[in-house]
Design an enzyme around this catalytic site. Structure first.
Site, PDB file in Angstrom:
ATOM      1  N   THR A 210       0.843  -1.199   0.000  1.00  0.00           N
ATOM      2  CA  THR A 210       0.000   0.000   0.000  1.00  0.00           C
ATOM      3  C   THR A 210       0.876   1.247   0.000  1.00  0.00           C
ATOM      4  O   THR A 210       2.002   1.200   0.468  1.00  0.00           O
ATOM      5  CB  THR A 210      -0.847  -0.033   1.295  1.00  0.00           C
ATOM      6  OG1 THR A 210      -1.863  -1.009   1.124  1.00  0.00           O
ATOM      7  CG2 THR A 210      -1.492   1.290   1.622  1.00  0.00           C
ATOM      8  N   ARG A 238     -14.435  -7.157   0.205  1.00  0.00           N
ATOM      9  CA  ARG A 238     -13.646  -6.861   1.414  1.00  0.00           C
ATOM     10  C   ARG A 238     -13.062  -5.441   1.318  1.00  0.00           C
ATOM     11  O   ARG A 238     -12.547  -5.022   0.297  1.00  0.00           O
ATOM     12  CB  ARG A 238     -12.511  -7.880   1.528  1.00  0.00           C
ATOM     13  CG  ARG A 238     -11.589  -7.673   2.734  1.00  0.00           C
ATOM     14  CD  ARG A 238     -10.339  -6.904   2.376  1.00  0.00           C
ATOM     15  NE  ARG A 238      -9.381  -6.886   3.475  1.00  0.00           N
ATOM     16  CZ  ARG A 238      -8.292  -6.135   3.480  1.00  0.00           C
ATOM     17  NH1 ARG A 238      -8.027  -5.341   2.482  1.00  0.00           N
ATOM     18  NH2 ARG A 238      -7.470  -6.159   4.495  1.00  0.00           N
ATOM     19  N   VAL A 239     -13.173  -4.704   2.409  1.00  0.00           N
ATOM     20  CA  VAL A 239     -12.573  -3.374   2.477  1.00  0.00           C
ATOM     21  C   VAL A 239     -11.538  -3.393   3.603  1.00  0.00           C
ATOM     22  O   VAL A 239     -11.799  -3.934   4.676  1.00  0.00           O
ATOM     23  CB  VAL A 239     -13.649  -2.295   2.752  1.00  0.00           C
ATOM     24  CG1 VAL A 239     -13.002  -0.935   2.991  1.00  0.00           C
ATOM     25  CG2 VAL A 239     -14.626  -2.205   1.580  1.00  0.00           C
ATOM     26  N   ASP A 241      -8.222  -1.305   5.866  1.00  0.00           N
ATOM     27  CA  ASP A 241      -8.134  -0.189   6.803  1.00  0.00           C
ATOM     28  C   ASP A 241      -7.884   1.153   6.116  1.00  0.00           C
ATOM     29  O   ASP A 241      -8.239   2.195   6.660  1.00  0.00           O
ATOM     30  CB  ASP A 241      -7.010  -0.437   7.815  1.00  0.00           C
ATOM     31  CG  ASP A 241      -5.669  -0.621   7.127  1.00  0.00           C
ATOM     32  OD1 ASP A 241      -5.610  -1.371   6.129  1.00  0.00           O
ATOM     33  OD2 ASP A 241      -4.678  -0.003   7.560  1.00  0.00           O
ATOM     34  N   THR A 261       0.068   0.859   6.827  1.00  0.00           N
ATOM     35  CA  THR A 261       0.130  -0.264   5.883  1.00  0.00           C
ATOM     36  C   THR A 261       0.302  -1.552   6.677  1.00  0.00           C
ATOM     37  O   THR A 261       1.021  -1.577   7.675  1.00  0.00           O
ATOM     38  CB  THR A 261       1.278  -0.123   4.870  1.00  0.00           C
ATOM     39  OG1 THR A 261       1.406  -1.367   4.153  1.00  0.00           O
ATOM     40  CG2 THR A 261       2.614   0.191   5.536  1.00  0.00           C
ATOM     41  N   GLY A 262      -0.365  -2.595   6.241  1.00  0.00           N
ATOM     42  CA  GLY A 262      -0.262  -3.859   6.962  1.00  0.00           C
ATOM     43  C   GLY A 262      -1.540  -4.656   6.823  1.00  0.00           C
ATOM     44  O   GLY A 262      -2.375  -4.359   5.958  1.00  0.00           O
ATOM     45  N   HIS A 263      -1.694  -5.638   7.673  1.00  0.00           N
ATOM     46  CA  HIS A 263      -2.861  -6.520   7.616  1.00  0.00           C
ATOM     47  C   HIS A 263      -4.094  -5.762   8.121  1.00  0.00           C
ATOM     48  O   HIS A 263      -4.332  -5.651   9.319  1.00  0.00           O
ATOM     49  CB  HIS A 263      -2.584  -7.763   8.451  1.00  0.00           C
ATOM     50  CG  HIS A 263      -3.538  -8.867   8.176  1.00  0.00           C
ATOM     51  ND1 HIS A 263      -3.283 -10.168   8.491  1.00  0.00           N
ATOM     52  CD2 HIS A 263      -4.761  -8.869   7.592  1.00  0.00           C
ATOM     53  CE1 HIS A 263      -4.306 -10.915   8.113  1.00  0.00           C
ATOM     54  NE2 HIS A 263      -5.219 -10.138   7.575  1.00  0.00           N
ATOM     55  N   GLY A 264      -4.864  -5.235   7.173  1.00  0.00           N
ATOM     56  CA  GLY A 264      -5.931  -4.282   7.451  1.00  0.00           C
ATOM     57  C   GLY A 264      -6.917  -4.660   8.536  1.00  0.00           C
ATOM     58  O   GLY A 264      -7.346  -3.812   9.316  1.00  0.00           O
TER      59      GLY A 264
HETATM   60  N1  ASP Z   1      -3.537  -2.269   4.715  1.00  0.00           N
HETATM   61  C1  ASP Z   1      -3.900  -2.758   3.413  1.00  0.00           C
HETATM   62  C2  ASP Z   1      -5.181  -3.530   3.526  1.00  0.00           C
HETATM   63  O1  ASP Z   1      -5.343  -4.310   4.439  1.00  0.00           O
HETATM   64  C3  ASP Z   1      -2.861  -3.634   2.813  1.00  0.00           C
HETATM   65  C4  ASP Z   1      -1.506  -3.004   2.698  1.00  0.00           C
HETATM   66  O2  ASP Z   1      -1.076  -2.288   3.603  1.00  0.00           O
HETATM   67  O3  ASP Z   1      -0.834  -3.234   1.684  1.00  0.00           O
HETATM   68  O4  ASP Z   1      -6.013  -3.391   2.661  1.00  0.00           O
END
Ligand code: ASP
Length: 343
Positions: A210, A238-239, A241, A261-264
């Site tokens: 992201t 799915r949406v 964060d 950024t990370g596991h939303g």
């Molecule tokens: N945070 C983003 C999501 O979960 C993924 C990402 O950070 O690349 O949609």
């Protein structure tokens, strides 16, 4: 004598008025970016790939900083910076977005203005070339904060925002990533008779990628923006964060601007971006202490992998991440610095 006294008074008055109006202070302008966190290590990087990332991150920083130097607002800078990354296939945003389980690219984005606390976001859009611009339009040209799917696309069209055919977002690398995850998923399901949760498989493509930007302009105003394709293999609308104000994106002049950024799913449940701002507001933490507390403690305890960039009104920066790496960089006093790995 009288005349010079008159000019002196006039001079003092002009000085007082410009002070009262808040004269632009170019010494503090700062811009921070991320291009995603995840399993980014030296072992799985080639020199060519690293060079390409570094160049693009530097370009993005420079584009945003030029906007700030010319007296542009932090919001202008955030949008221009994110365009550079959305238009590059290197990042999981705009062109280069990851694929859903159904083989589509569905994009999310958000912006927030730290001065007015206005915010805008779009989710699950498939035809908007630069979702960050659509998010800004939702904030500035509508009475709403969030628009999704075909409604958001219709709104973007009315606003004259560039639309593209969904095939524009297709890149081979991302498509292959989806196939790999799907193969693994199949093997795993075959092994345990289909009872397995898909959590491991879902996080398998976790080079999150992201993009985000936070900026402080010469008028002392903060802004934040985040844009993403979400997570590889995501299901049914799915949406993540990124477009959720307070989770992946937040800005308040009184505290800080944040992009995550990370596991939303974990970032939504922990309301990460707002939690950082709240720790500063309620506990008087510095931006660094607040960001560390949330990313390196709370998220780690809860199993949420990822990182954030955060910036306060004095130009103090925090870029913590609990994953192997995070594409990140900042520019301040004309000097840019880009990093990828932990060390
Ligand atoms: N945070 C983003 C999501 O979960 C993924 C990402 O950070 O690349 O949609």
């Amino acid at each position: 004598m009288r005349k010079s006294l008159y000019f002196l008074l006039l001079f003092l008055l002009a000085g007082f008025m410009s002070l009262a109006q808040g004269k632009p202070d170019y010494s503090k302008i700062t811009l921070v970016i991320h291009g995603g966190a995840g399993t980014i290590t030296r072992q799985n990087m080639t020199p060519e790939k690293e060079k390409a990332y570094r160049e693009k991150l530097n370009e993005a920083l420079q584009v945003g900083y030029d906007v700030l130097k010319k007296g542009g607002t932090s919001m202008d800078a955030v949008e221009a910076t994110i365009h550079v990354m959305e238009n590059s296939p290197l990042f999981n945003a705009g062109k280069g977005a990851v694929f859903t389980n159904e083989g589509k690219n569905e994009l999310d984005a958000a912006v927030m203005d730290g001065k007015t606390l206005m915010a805008g976001s779009v989710a699950s859009v498939t035809t908007i070339k630069n979702p960050i611009t659509a998010a800004r339009a939702v904030m500035e040209k509508s009475e709403h904060v969030m628009m999704i799917g075909s409604g958001a696309e219709q709104f973007a069209k009315v606003q004259g925002i560039e639309l593209v055919d969904p095939s524009y977002f297709h890149t081979e690398t991302r498509y292959e990533q989806l196939q790999k995850i799907k193969d693994k998923e199949k093997t795993q399901l075959d092994h345990d008779g289909g009872t397995s949760s898909n959590e491991n498989i879902f996080t398998e493509g976790n080079k999150f990628g992201t993009v985000g930007c936070v900026a402080l302009d010469a008028y002392g105003n903060l802004a934040a923006g985040t844009s993403t394709g979400g997570m590889t293999n995501k299901r049914y609308g799915r949406v993540g964060d990124a477009p959720i104000i307070g989770a992946g994106t937040y800005a308040d002049n009184n505290t800080c601007a944040v992009s995550a950024t990370g596991h939303g799913e974990y970032f939504i449940r922990s309301v990460v971006a707002h939690d950082i701002a709240a720790l500063m507001e309620y506990k008087g933490y510095s931006v660094k202490k607040a960001a560390d507390e949330v990313v390196m403690k709370k998220l780690v305890e809860r199993g949420g992998e990822g990182g954030v960039i955060a910036l306060d009104k004095n130009g103090n920066i925090a870029m913590p991440f609990n994953s192997a790496g995070m594409y990140r960089g900042y520019i301040k006093k004309g000097k840019a610095e880009v990093s990828i790995y932990k060390d």
